[in-house]
Design a protein around this motif. Structure first.
Motif, PDB file in Angstrom:
ATOM      1  N   HIS A 123       0.885  -1.162   0.000  1.00 52.85           N
ATOM      2  CA  HIS A 123       0.000   0.000   0.000  1.00 52.85           C
ATOM      3  C   HIS A 123       0.921   1.209   0.000  1.00 52.85           C
ATOM      4  CE1 HIS A 123      -3.937   1.867   1.020  1.00 52.85           C
ATOM      5  NE2 HIS A 123      -3.105   2.857   1.269  1.00 52.85           N
ATOM      6  N   CYS A 124       0.763   2.078  -0.994  1.00 60.54           N
ATOM      7  CA  CYS A 124       1.692   3.204  -1.024  1.00 60.54           C
ATOM      8  C   CYS A 124       0.972   4.496  -1.363  1.00 60.54           C
ATOM      9  CB  CYS A 124       2.822   2.942  -2.014  1.00 60.54           C
ATOM     10  SG  CYS A 124       2.287   2.628  -3.658  1.00 60.54           S
ATOM     11  N   SER A 125       1.619   5.587  -1.028  1.00 63.29           N
ATOM     12  CA  SER A 125       1.092   6.872  -1.446  1.00 63.29           C
ATOM     13  C   SER A 125       2.249   7.697  -1.963  1.00 63.29           C
ATOM     14  CB  SER A 125       0.379   7.565  -0.294  1.00 63.29           C
ATOM     15  OG  SER A 125       1.276   7.709   0.771  1.00 63.29           O
ATOM     16  N   GLY A 126       1.927   8.572  -2.899  1.00 69.44           N
ATOM     17  CA  GLY A 126       2.974   9.382  -3.503  1.00 69.44           C
ATOM     18  C   GLY A 126       2.407  10.267  -4.583  1.00 69.44           C
ATOM     19  N   VAL A 127       3.305  10.821  -5.374  1.00 63.77           N
ATOM     20  CA  VAL A 127       2.892  11.798  -6.385  1.00 63.77           C
ATOM     21  C   VAL A 127       3.194  11.246  -7.773  1.00 63.77           C
ATOM     22  CG1 VAL A 127       3.280  14.140  -7.192  1.00 63.77           C
ATOM     23  CG2 VAL A 127       3.446  13.627  -4.764  1.00 63.77           C
ATOM     24  N   PHE A 128       2.186  11.237  -8.617  1.00 59.87           N
ATOM     25  CA  PHE A 128       2.414  10.784  -9.994  1.00 59.87           C
ATOM     26  C   PHE A 128       3.079  11.902 -10.791  1.00 59.87           C
ATOM     27  CE2 PHE A 128      -0.785   7.381  -9.442  1.00 59.87           C
ATOM     28  CZ  PHE A 128      -0.055   6.361 -10.021  1.00 59.87           C
ATOM     29  N   GLU A 129       3.893  11.525 -11.757  1.00 57.64           N
ATOM     30  CA  GLU A 129       4.443  12.544 -12.652  1.00 57.64           C
ATOM     31  C   GLU A 129       3.262  13.215 -13.361  1.00 57.64           C
ATOM     32  OE1 GLU A 129       6.711  10.440 -15.600  1.00 57.64           O
ATOM     33  OE2 GLU A 129       5.079   9.018 -15.851  1.00 57.64           O
ATOM     34  N   SER A 130       3.448  14.478 -13.769  1.00 59.85           N
ATOM     35  CA  SER A 130       2.303  15.208 -14.313  1.00 59.85           C
ATOM     36  C   SER A 130       1.906  14.660 -15.687  1.00 59.85           C
ATOM     37  CB  SER A 130       2.656  16.687 -14.440  1.00 59.85           C
ATOM     38  OG  SER A 130       3.614  16.816 -15.473  1.00 59.85           O
ATOM     39  N   GLN A 131       0.642  14.889 -16.076  1.00 60.44           N
ATOM     40  CA  GLN A 131       0.142  14.423 -17.381  1.00 60.44           C
ATOM     41  C   GLN A 131       0.991  15.003 -18.514  1.00 60.44           C
ATOM     42  OE1 GLN A 131      -2.453  12.356 -18.138  1.00 60.44           O
ATOM     43  NE2 GLN A 131      -2.907  11.917 -15.999  1.00 60.44           N
ATOM     44  N   GLU A 132       1.472  16.254 -18.348  1.00 50.43           N
ATOM     45  CA  GLU A 132       2.280  16.890 -19.401  1.00 50.43           C
ATOM     46  C   GLU A 132       3.588  16.133 -19.598  1.00 50.43           C
ATOM     47  OE1 GLU A 132       1.104  19.267 -16.756  1.00 50.43           O
ATOM     48  OE2 GLU A 132      -0.634  18.846 -18.013  1.00 50.43           O
ATOM     49  N   GLN A 133       4.252  15.867 -18.460  1.00 52.56           N
ATOM     50  CA  GLN A 133       5.515  15.116 -18.536  1.00 52.56           C
ATOM     51  C   GLN A 133       5.271  13.775 -19.212  1.00 52.56           C
ATOM     52  OE1 GLN A 133       6.197  15.094 -14.288  1.00 52.56           O
ATOM     53  NE2 GLN A 133       8.297  15.777 -14.638  1.00 52.56           N
ATOM     54  N   ASP A 134       4.149  13.169 -18.821  1.00 50.38           N
ATOM     55  CA  ASP A 134       3.797  11.856 -19.322  1.00 50.38           C
ATOM     56  C   ASP A 134       3.570  11.875 -20.840  1.00 50.38           C
ATOM     57  OD1 ASP A 134       3.167   9.249 -18.966  1.00 50.38           O
ATOM     58  OD2 ASP A 134       1.042   9.622 -18.592  1.00 50.38           O
ATOM     59  N   ARG A 135       2.861  12.902 -21.330  1.00 51.84           N
ATOM     60  CA  ARG A 135       2.528  12.998 -22.757  1.00 51.84           C
ATOM     61  C   ARG A 135       3.761  13.277 -23.614  1.00 51.84           C
ATOM     62  NH1 ARG A 135      -3.170  13.308 -23.124  1.00 51.84           N
ATOM     63  NH2 ARG A 135      -3.926  13.933 -21.114  1.00 51.84           N
ATOM     64  N   MET A 136       4.783  13.880 -22.988  1.00 49.54           N
ATOM     65  CA  MET A 136       5.977  14.216 -23.762  1.00 49.54           C
ATOM     66  C   MET A 136       6.785  12.979 -24.154  1.00 49.54           C
ATOM     67  SD  MET A 136       7.037  17.652 -21.807  1.00 49.54           S
ATOM     68  CE  MET A 136       8.776  17.433 -21.944  1.00 49.54           C
ATOM     69  N   LYS A 137       6.508  11.867 -23.475  1.00 41.96           N
ATOM     70  CA  LYS A 137       7.278  10.655 -23.773  1.00 41.96           C
ATOM     71  C   LYS A 137       6.925  10.139 -25.163  1.00 41.96           C
ATOM     72  CE  LYS A 137       7.383   9.201 -19.000  1.00 41.96           C
ATOM     73  NZ  LYS A 137       6.633   8.393 -18.043  1.00 41.96           N
TER      74      LYS A 137
END
Ligand SMILES: C[S@@+](CC[C@H](N)C(=O)[O-])C[C@H]1O[C@@H](n2cnc3c(N)ncnc32)[C@H](O)[C@@H]1O
Ligand SMILES: [Zn+2]
Length: 354
Positions: free
Chosen positions: A88-102
């Protein structure tokens, strides 16, 4: 990112529960894990549409554990983080913008702030072996389309109940599906029935199977016995290693006791890289071949590439090797020692042979 670091204004913390299907411990500070989680399915389906259906990323994301004092600092719970653990974890996802740039569809990454291992495939593992698969693991893995190529190979030590995972094992601690579990169950059944057959054949064997060392130790144990029985000095006059195969027995004789030997076997001798290194033999300079009559056994491993049988015993080179050694041994020689009439070959009493 550890729990104590404040979040940036546009960052929101998310929670996830799932099964770790692969682990890559990159350094003391950093570890990557692939998580399979039911709660990820919708998000990642949207992503896959963005990229075109190149690869299904359903239900999976990458966790990045980073801590200045070592990523293990972030792992809470009673178990260590291993492949197959339910976390069980919590954290921050990389932003959608960063993600789309891939350019390529890649798993979304979560920078973990907290992680707790809720359950582990090591729980309730018996002393004598045997494994336990968490009921969630197979289902989540199947729903997340985990394929064998996505994950590490199965940890055989875990399967035997012997992997003391302290965060160092990166192999897989869960079965992919019932078919894989079935394969390993069949292996277990086979080895148990082999053990039963062995005990029936060797009914007068006074030793318990559990007390015996594994087959991989047999050469070293046999060498200990040879040294205890004949003494190093006697053995240094030369050992003929009949059907010596790859040269394991000869290696231990030379490496541990400086005893030279001659392997008589048509198979090429293949010492491993580590054996050659320990003996100081380069890859180019392998084991030397016996090509002429020789009465001396130098402290090296030599090879006579030939079968040992009634015909080859007449050969001059073979005769010289057999007659000048102090001890003739054969480990699992495919019955060759039984068929030969050794006293005729070497001119000695049969009691001198093992
Ligand atoms: C089961 S392997 C044993 C290898 C090794 N001694 C060990 O214990 O791991 C049997 C070996 O016997 C060799 N062999 C069979 N008949 C032989 C013979 N007549 N003379 C010499 N070697 C023989 C084979 O080439 C093979 O390498
Ligand atoms: Zn393991």
């Amino acid at each position: 990112m550890s729990e104590s670091e404040p979040l940036a204004v546009n960052q929101t913390e998310e929670e996830l529960e799932g099964v770790v299907v692969s682990l890559r411990k990159s350094s003391r500070k950093m570890c990557f894990a692939t998580l399979c989680s039911k709660s990820l399915q919708v998000t990642s389906r949207e992503r896959t549409e963005d990229f075109g259906e190149k690869e299904s990323l359903d239900g999976k994301c990458q966790l990045l554990l980073y801590h200045d004092e070592g990523w293990k600092q972030m792992v809470q719970g009673d178990f260590s983080l291993c492949c197959g653990a339910v976390v069980h974890c919590s954290g921050v996802f990389e932003s959608q913008e960063q993600d789309r740039m891939k350019k390529e569809p890649r798993l979304r990454s979560m920078l973990v702030r907290r992680l707790r291992v809720v359950d582990s495939p090591h729980r309730e593992m018996s002393e004598s072996g045997g494994v336990r698969q968490h009921p969630l693991v197979e289902r989540i893995a199947r729903e997340g389309h985990v394929r064998s190529c996505d994950v590490q190979p199965l940890c055989k030590q875990w399967w035997r109940g012997a992997c003391k995972d302290d965060g160092t094992c990166s192999r897989r601690h869960f079965f992919l599906d019932e078919a894989e579990q079935g394969k390993y169950d069949a292996l277990k059944n086979k080895s148990e029935s082999m053990r039963t057959i062995e005990s029936l054949i060797n009914a007068d064997d006074p030793f318990l199977h559990a007390d015996k060392a594994s087959r991989s130790k047999s050469d070293a144990l046999f060498v200990d016995w040879l040294v205890g029985t004949f003494g190093e000095e006697e053995l240094r006059r030369g050992v003929v290693d009949v059907a010596g195969g790859k040269g394991e027995l000869s290696f231990f004789l030379l490496h541990r006791h400086g005893v030279g030997s001659c392997i008589v076997d048509p198979r090429p001798v293949r010492l491993t890289k580590s054996q050659r290194k320990r003996l100081g033999i380069s890859a180019a300079h392998q084991v030397s071949q016996v090509e002429e009559k020789s009465e001396k056994f130098p402290p090296t491993i030599r090879h006579l590439a030939s079968y040992l049988n009634d015909q080859t015993c007449e050969d001059e080179i073979m005769k010289s090797v057999l007659q000048s050694c102090s001890v003739l041994v054969g480990m699992h020689p495919d019955q060759v020692m039984k068929t030969l009439h050794l006293p005729d070959v070497t001119g000695r009493k049969a009691t001198e042979y093992i």
